[in-house]
Design an enzyme around this catalytic site. Structure first.
Site, short mmCIF file in Angstrom:
data_model
loop_
_atom_site.label_atom_id
_atom_site.label_comp_id
_atom_site.label_asym_id
_atom_site.label_seq_id
_atom_site.Cartn_x
_atom_site.Cartn_y
_atom_site.Cartn_z
N ALA A 101 -35.72 -8.44 -28.79
CA ALA A 101 -34.49 -7.63 -28.79
C ALA A 101 -33.61 -8.08 -29.95
O ALA A 101 -33.76 -9.20 -30.46
CB ALA A 101 -33.75 -7.78 -27.46
N PHE A 102 -32.69 -7.21 -30.36
CA PHE A 102 -31.88 -7.52 -31.55
C PHE A 102 -31.00 -8.74 -31.36
O PHE A 102 -30.54 -9.34 -32.33
CB PHE A 102 -30.99 -6.30 -31.92
CG PHE A 102 -29.75 -6.18 -31.10
CD1 PHE A 102 -29.75 -5.54 -29.87
CD2 PHE A 102 -28.55 -6.71 -31.55
CE1 PHE A 102 -28.60 -5.45 -29.10
CE2 PHE A 102 -27.38 -6.62 -30.79
CZ PHE A 102 -27.42 -5.99 -29.56
N LYS A 103 -30.77 -9.15 -30.11
CA LYS A 103 -29.90 -10.29 -29.87
C LYS A 103 -30.46 -11.58 -30.46
O LYS A 103 -29.73 -12.55 -30.63
CB LYS A 103 -29.63 -10.44 -28.38
CG LYS A 103 -28.78 -9.30 -27.82
CD LYS A 103 -28.31 -9.58 -26.40
CE LYS A 103 -27.35 -8.51 -25.92
NZ LYS A 103 -28.00 -7.23 -25.63
N ASP A 104 -31.75 -11.58 -30.78
CA ASP A 104 -32.35 -12.74 -31.45
C ASP A 104 -31.60 -13.10 -32.74
O ASP A 104 -31.45 -14.27 -33.06
CB ASP A 104 -33.81 -12.47 -31.80
CG ASP A 104 -34.74 -12.68 -30.61
OD1 ASP A 104 -34.44 -13.54 -29.77
OD2 ASP A 104 -35.77 -11.99 -30.54
N ALA A 136 -28.22 -14.72 -31.96
CA ALA A 136 -28.41 -15.99 -31.23
C ALA A 136 -29.01 -17.06 -32.15
O ALA A 136 -28.63 -18.23 -32.07
CB ALA A 136 -29.32 -15.77 -30.02
#
Ligand SMILES: *Cc1c(COP(=O)(O)O)cnc(C)c1O
Length: 432
Positions: free
Chosen positions: A105-108, A111
């Site tokens: 997911a793009f949250k990688d 993060a």
């Protein structure tokens, strides 16, 4: 570069303090005191820059002198060390695939960047740094992976037992080392309450330096600009910049894109694609911002009734709503439309969207019908396999599981089952 609070009632801080604090003391969001303008060569000759070089140029003004250039270069390189391709779905719509990172997911991206910045800032801290985070699914995996093996940082993730998907649970519980998973006998709201209680009482943990990896943190928000530049780099028709549709929940992702445009990146128009949680589309129609209780949808990562980052979007436009409306459209797509779109795009073009991407695609398609001379990009925020329980019945087929995930599914879960009360978390914290 300094940051002020959107509530205007906190001292200015630099990037380091904003990253460590997360939220301003007056509960506002940190916002840069000015939006830097990029050098024109970066835009005009973007294809001659590597992704790492672009990312470094974009983020440097925000970081200022809080991280030495050589260290920042390494951080940026590790942040974007997986492919972010722009893939053609049909003649007028492209997908920017942000799901090739470790947790799909793009949250990688946010993060990974934040974890490394925080790791740098706290490496000389005398106290052990403990990152506490409650997750309903996606955030926990990205944070766990981002902080994995970062020296001097322990990460504690609270997740609701039985309420995250199989893939999500494995992503949280199989890493080990400095990542600790607490499986809470309760709901996500219980997890979040326990974390809040501990923060309110942080002084009682003398040996711990507690911080959070919340999505409003500037170090998670700002690096999300990178991939809008990578999209433009891969965009063939530079004379006709794209319309960009962003599946939006808390509005951090789209806010980063709008910030990139304000710095000089050519984007024709933005579309905030929401699901049934329509606080922002409602605001666009009525000029009244009325937060609502979130309703559950099949694009659950966007089930947000009071999007935190919307104040930052207003701030980019100096609170001038008419200017904002010239550059941004917002719309709400329901579950039925989402399912029809997901199936149609798969059947017609052989491209499998995830439910969040399908919301974005539908919104973009509507816009392009009214603006037929334009072409656009949908930001594909997650891999469809992360939501296979939703996707498979819609297309009537099994979703192919990528090899990295297959390997992860074989690993043993390691989580400590705890009661849903703050005392249980407190006693755990006192022992680590
Ligand atoms: C978090 C998330 C979103 C929403 O992003 P915001 O920055 O909160 O608007 C959309 N899609 C997926 C898959 C997500 O995990």
């Amino acid at each position: 570069m300094n940051y002020f609070s959107t509530n205007n009632n906190s001292p200015f801080v630099n990037f380091k303090e904003a990253t460590i604090k997360g939220q301003a003391p007056d509960k506002g969001l940190y916002f840069p005191e000015r939006i830097p303008l990029l050098q024109e060569t970066l835009i005009n000759d973007i294809n001659s820059f590597s992704d790492e070089a672009i990312a470094f140029e974009v983020i440097s003004p925000y970081v200022g002198d809080t991280i030495p250039a050589a260290v920042l270069k390494d951080i940026v390189e590790e942040t974007v060390n997986f492919p972010i391709p722009l893939v053609s779905i049909n003649n007028s719509i492209y997908s920017l695939e942000l799901f090739h990172g470790p947790t799909l997911a793009f949250k990688d991206i946010g993060a990974r960047f934040m974890s490394r910045c925080l790791g740098y800032f706290v490496k000389d801290q005398p106290k052990k740094v403990t990152v506490l985070v409650a997750t309903s699914g996606d955030t926990g995996g990205a944070v766990a992976n981002g902080f994995y093996d970062v020296p001097n940082v322990e990460v504690i993730i609270l997740y609701p037992s039985g309420k995250v998907s199989t893939v999500q649970e494995k992503q949280l519980t199989t890493l080990g080392k400095n990542i600790h998973a607490l499986e809470v006998k309760g709901s996500f709201d219980d997890c979040q309450q326990m974390v809040k209680d501990i923060f309110a009482d942080a002084d009682s943990f003398e040996n711990l330096f507690l911080t959070s990896a919340n999505s409003i943190n500037v170090a998670r928000w700002l690096p999300q600009q990178f991939y809008y530049f990578f999209a433009y780099k891969q965009w063939a028709d530079k004379n006709n910049p794209p319309v960009v549709a962003v599946p939006s929940g808390n509005f951090g992702n789209i806010c980063a894109g709008i910030l990139a445009k304000a710095s000089g990146l050519p984007i024709h128009h933005f579309i905030a694609a929401c699901n049934a949680n329509d606080t922002v589309p409602h605001f666009f129609e009525t000029n009244i911002y009325q937060p609502k209780k979130a309703v559950a949808t099949i694009s659950n990562a966007m089930d947000v009734g009071n999007p935190s980052n919307f104040v930052r979007i207003l701030q980019i436009f100096d609170l001038k709503i008419n200017d904002l409306k010239k550059q941004l459209t917002a719309c709400s797509i329901n579950d039925e439309e989402t399912k029809i779109t997901l199936k149609k795009v798969y059947d017609q073009f052989g491209y499998l969207l995830d439910p969040h991407g399908a919301v974005g695609y539908h919104a973009l398609e509507n816009y392009l019908q009214e603006h037929p001379s334009q072409k656009g990009i949908v930001i594909e925020t997650a891999h469809p396999v992360k939501f296979f329980d939703v996707v498979e019945p819609i297309i009537g087929e099994a979703v192919k599981i990528p090899e990295t995930i297959q390997d992860q599914l074989k690993l043993d879960k390691k989580a400590l089952l705890i009661e849903n009360n703050t005392e249980a978390l407190r006693s755990f914290l006192l022992k680590i």
